[in-house]
Write an enzyme that holds these catalytic residues in place. Structure first.
Site, PDB file in Angstrom:
ATOM      1  N   GLU A   1       3.302   9.505  13.109  1.00  0.00           N
ATOM      2  CA  GLU A   1       3.222   8.219  12.412  1.00  0.00           C
ATOM      3  C   GLU A   1       2.333   8.359  11.171  1.00  0.00           C
ATOM      4  OE1 GLU A   1       4.319   5.594  11.488  1.00  0.00           O
ATOM      5  OE2 GLU A   1       3.830   3.892  12.751  1.00  0.00           O
TER       6      GLU A   1
ATOM      7  N   ASP B   1      -2.618   0.868  12.130  1.00  0.00           N
ATOM      8  CA  ASP B   1      -3.365  -0.227  11.528  1.00  0.00           C
ATOM      9  C   ASP B   1      -3.739  -1.207  12.655  1.00  0.00           C
ATOM     10  OD1 ASP B   1      -4.308  -1.744   9.274  1.00  0.00           O
ATOM     11  OD2 ASP B   1      -2.426  -2.826   9.158  1.00  0.00           O
TER      12      ASP B   1
ATOM     13  N   LYS C   1      -6.767   3.271  10.625  1.00  0.00           N
ATOM     14  CA  LYS C   1      -7.614   2.167  10.124  1.00  0.00           C
ATOM     15  C   LYS C   1      -8.170   1.447  11.342  1.00  0.00           C
ATOM     16  CE  LYS C   1      -5.238   0.494   6.047  1.00  0.00           C
ATOM     17  NZ  LYS C   1      -4.507  -0.668   5.486  1.00  0.00           N
TER      18      LYS C   1
ATOM     19  N   ARG D   1       6.479   6.502  -2.196  1.00  0.00           N
ATOM     20  CA  ARG D   1       6.289   7.328  -1.001  1.00  0.00           C
ATOM     21  C   ARG D   1       6.157   8.812  -1.342  1.00  0.00           C
ATOM     22  NH1 ARG D   1       7.519   4.200   3.656  1.00  0.00           N
ATOM     23  NH2 ARG D   1       9.108   2.629   3.358  1.00  0.00           N
TER      24      ARG D   1
HETATM   25  P1  IMP Z   1       0.456  -1.556  12.638  1.00  0.00           P
HETATM   26  O1  IMP Z   1       1.622  -1.919  13.503  1.00  0.00           O
HETATM   27  O2  IMP Z   1      -0.311  -2.770  12.184  1.00  0.00           O
HETATM   28  O3  IMP Z   1      -0.433  -0.508  13.256  1.00  0.00           O
HETATM   29  O4  IMP Z   1       1.020  -1.033  11.271  1.00  0.00           O
HETATM   30  C1  IMP Z   1       1.595   0.137  11.109  1.00  0.00           C
HETATM   31  C2  IMP Z   1       2.510   0.104   9.922  1.00  0.00           C
HETATM   32  O5  IMP Z   1       2.056  -0.784   8.883  1.00  0.00           O
HETATM   33  C3  IMP Z   1       2.522   1.463   9.313  1.00  0.00           C
HETATM   34  O6  IMP Z   1       3.508   2.256   9.898  1.00  0.00           O
HETATM   35  C4  IMP Z   1       2.776   1.171   7.861  1.00  0.00           C
HETATM   36  O7  IMP Z   1       4.163   1.104   7.625  1.00  0.00           O
HETATM   37  C5  IMP Z   1       2.205  -0.197   7.611  1.00  0.00           C
HETATM   38  N1  IMP Z   1       0.876  -0.104   6.956  1.00  0.00           N
HETATM   39  C6  IMP Z   1      -0.309  -0.406   7.491  1.00  0.00           C
HETATM   40  N2  IMP Z   1      -1.311  -0.219   6.617  1.00  0.00           N
HETATM   41  C7  IMP Z   1      -0.726   0.233   5.486  1.00  0.00           C
HETATM   42  C8  IMP Z   1      -1.240   0.625   4.199  1.00  0.00           C
HETATM   43  O8  IMP Z   1      -2.461   0.605   3.907  1.00  0.00           O
HETATM   44  N3  IMP Z   1      -0.320   1.024   3.286  1.00  0.00           N
HETATM   45  C9  IMP Z   1       1.008   1.074   3.558  1.00  0.00           C
HETATM   46  N4  IMP Z   1       1.528   0.729   4.736  1.00  0.00           N
HETATM   47  C10 IMP Z   1       0.666   0.308   5.700  1.00  0.00           C
HETATM   48 MG    MG Z   2       5.281   3.019   9.044  1.00  0.00          MG
END
Ligand code: IMP
Ligand code: MG
Length: 184
Positions: free
Chosen positions: A102, A106, A134, A168
């Site tokens: 991955e 986040d 993060k 990207r």
């Molecule tokens: P989560 O489900 O909140 O953990 O988010 C994961 C997804 O959010 C990642 O696979 C990214 O596609 C997107 N994402 C989260 N933070 C960022 C960022 O700082 N830049 C770009 N995409 C992000």
């Molecule tokens: Mg992603």
């Protein structure tokens, strides 16, 4: 669409540091799975460059597959708990050593939903390899077995991570100047 230089606040992780760390992660995987076979699963599209670079350093026998997920309410810069699969695997993962690759964890919703979905298919093992973490944004706990870099709560782009699907291909991870980007 703007040139990346117009919206780049700073380069957070340069190309040399990325490549060095990716090699280190591959070395760990080579060590942990010595003598075994692994199936790498790329979570499209953000993990593409990372996975390609990672697999080039693997000496353990490996196969690859890809899957894609999306959150309801897309467009938001963070996911919700409503994650669904939009592209399924081609491979039967039962009995296999699986490593999910991955780009960034986040809130943790995306990867934890993917883990739940794949666990039901009875892989022999299931681990997570994430380039970026993060942690301060985490809403659900996630075990990251192979972590590239822990980063602060800044919106980043490049090396797979997109800004509205662009950029990207950049070879580094940069921080977005959101003020300049939103003015576009
Ligand atoms: P989560 O489900 O909140 O953990 O988010 C994961 C997804 O959010 C990642 O696979 C990214 O596609 C997107 N994402 C989260 N933070 C960022 C960022 O700082 N830049 C770009 N995409 C992000
Ligand atoms: Mg992603």
């Amino acid at each position: 669409m703007q040139d990346y230089q117009d919206i780049l606040a700073e380069v957070l992780i340069d190309e040399v540091s990325l490549q060095k760390r990716v090699k280190e992660l591959a070395d760990q995987i080579n060590h942990d799975y010595a003598g075994e076979q692994v199936l790498l699963i790329c979570i499209l599209r953000g993990a593409l460059p990372f996975m390609v670079d990672l697999m080039r350093h693997l000496s353990v026998l490996n196969a690859i597959d890809c899957m894609a997920v999306s959150s309801y309410g897309a467009g938001a810069r963070s996911s919700t708990g409503n994650v669904r699969m939009t592209l399924d695997l081609q491979t039967n993962i039962e009995g296999k050593h699986v490593i999910l690759v991955e780009d960034i964890v986040d809130s943790g919703h995306t990867i934890s939903r993917v883990i739940d979905m794949l666990r039901t298919r009875k892989p022999r093992s299931l681990k997570v390899c994430a380039l970026l973490d993060k942690a301060s944004r985490r809403e659900v706990p996630v075990m990251i077995d192979y972590r590239g870099f822990s980063i602060e709560n800044k919106f980043v782009f490049g090396y797979g991570l997109d800004l509205d699907e662009f950029y990207r291909n950049l070879p580094f991870v940069g921080v977005v100047d959101l003020e300049k980007y939103n003015k576009e």
